[in-house]
Design a protein around this motif. Sequence first.
Motif, PDB file in Angstrom:
ATOM      1  N   ARG A   1       2.400   1.852  -3.428  1.00 37.72           N
ATOM      2  CA  ARG A   1       1.422   2.448  -4.351  1.00 37.72           C
ATOM      3  C   ARG A   1       1.202   3.920  -4.016  1.00 37.72           C
ATOM      4  NH1 ARG A   1      -0.694  -2.818  -3.740  1.00 37.72           N
ATOM      5  NH2 ARG A   1      -2.048  -2.212  -2.002  1.00 37.72           N
TER       6      ARG A   1
ATOM      7  N   THR B   1       0.840  -1.207   0.000  1.00 37.88           N
ATOM      8  CA  THR B   1       0.000   0.000   0.000  1.00 37.88           C
ATOM      9  C   THR B   1       0.871   1.251   0.000  1.00 37.88           C
ATOM     10  OG1 THR B   1      -1.819  -1.110   1.149  1.00 37.88           O
ATOM     11  CG2 THR B   1      -1.732   1.290   1.317  1.00 37.88           C
TER      12      THR B   1
ATOM     13  N   CYS C   1      -5.079   2.822  -2.607  1.00 31.35           N
ATOM     14  CA  CYS C   1      -4.231   2.905  -1.412  1.00 31.35           C
ATOM     15  C   CYS C   1      -4.714   3.982  -0.450  1.00 31.35           C
ATOM     16  CB  CYS C   1      -2.772   3.164  -1.812  1.00 31.35           C
ATOM     17  SG  CYS C   1      -2.460   4.823  -2.458  1.00 31.35           S
TER      18      CYS C   1
END
Length: 563
Positions: A477, A474, A542
């Motif tokens: 990203r 996450t 994200c």
Amino acid sequence: MGRSNEARDMEMCKMYAAGRTLQEIGDQYGVTRERARQIISRRSDAVSASTARNARREARAEELTSQVGEFLAAHQVGIVKLAEEGVSRSDVEARFALLYPEVPAAVVREAIAEAKVLFDVDVQEFAFSLTAIEGAVWYALARERGLGADRLGAAQKMDLDELEGTGQVLLREGVESDAVAEILGLIHAAQELVRSGAQVGISAARYNARRESILEELGMESSKGTRPWPPTSQTVMKRLGEGSWAKAQIALGLTPDSRGRPEGLLLFEPQDYPAAVADFLRDAQSVGSPSTFEAYTSWVEAEERSGRRRPSAPSVRLYYRGWTSAKRAAVAEGATVVAHRTRERSGVPQAATALHHAQQETDRALGALVELRPADRSAHLERFLKAFMQEFEFRRRGWIRGAVALDGSTIGRRLSDPTLKTKHRTALTQSPPAVDEVLTDMYLDKLGAGDPRVTDGWMRPDVQAELDAVGDGTIARFTVLKESRNYLVHGSQEARRRLEVALKELATVESGFELKQSLTPRVLLTWLLANDQRRLRVLLGCVPDLWRAMVIGETLLVAAPQT
């Protein structure tokens, strides 16, 4: 009148008929421009002003054709090469304007058109600044209302960027300096009319009619491939009104129709203007972006997407009689208002609201991209990414400040940290602790070198544990999303390098993010939109993931407060 004067007067009339300007004639014979006009106009055989304008236009056209040919012979290869490399038409024109200032802008523009090269349609090009577009509407309105030029008022009250925004465009196009001064004086007169409280406007049809007459008077042409000033009504609508003529009128403080002014300056209270500008200046400083008039326009759009209505850029400038004056007034008048609003925002965390907003904005943007023409998608995506990430930063700052305000153990925990900076320790040992002096926008944005999980010890351990549980994927990203925004905003080599590094790191865990082309803004946007926006959807996901962790942390703080 003596015979010598008569011969001189006849020669002056011939020069005027041949297309020489009154200023040029006056300079040659040692008289003022007005005196030259009087001499020519009093002769029965004097040429008309329209005939003289036509002669000047034909002379300029012949000279332009010759100059274009010479310029193409020297630079056609370079123009073609730049286009093949993805450089936009406007950027090519800007390059030659800087490196060959002696070449008229019209020559460069016509030469590029004659080069018969195809420029990237995904690159949004702007032939005019916002100031020049506003000036066109004000000038057309002044002509429509039959106003007189107020040069003295313009000299005393108009911002230099307003004067230059329109004036430089006209001077580059070969418009005489006295005519430019007259236009600027009329622009100011129209602005003063609206400031006086008059509810006036101009329809798109009347603007177009005025535009045609102005182009003829200035000796310009409006045809495919040319972009003379004043711009088209379509350009005005697109740049000032989101595609709506009424919205463009409202943005300028004008009245769209005879029913009165439904929006515009009267929509906001006096304190809203300094508060908006001060908020913008603070946000611009925190992210290192410029505090220009154009940047404020983009900021207002981002605020609008977040549900916060702000005075438009043209309205602010009209209200303060200039952008520079607006910034000065914001510092003087808006500090108290902004400080109060900041305290209000920092009182209670709002992670749940932010999560809902992020999801809504993501769905809305993805849906809009599908509906748009392919040629318009890149420009829309660029605007969205800038606004979306700016909104995340803004809301995250508020969330951290709110969480600190809720946690009574924060100050003691921070003061027990031996690595705490001296200036921060000094601020926190005051009575009451000067938390705002520590938790500045810039400080919060730099925490953890941009890793949103890092709070530098400001979060309670159980809350921090929820943030730490956010996966590295996450964060990878998020980093790509953040660096993409920075690259699109700044366009620097450093921003490009940071984005390339972020993409490589993400590609090691997600092969679909391997970029196999040379990175440019155009390539980046096209790449994100490819394959039904799959990469874009993954990246945007994200942000809700991060907010979910903050929602849990916020719940812990509220459910089990500590003192």
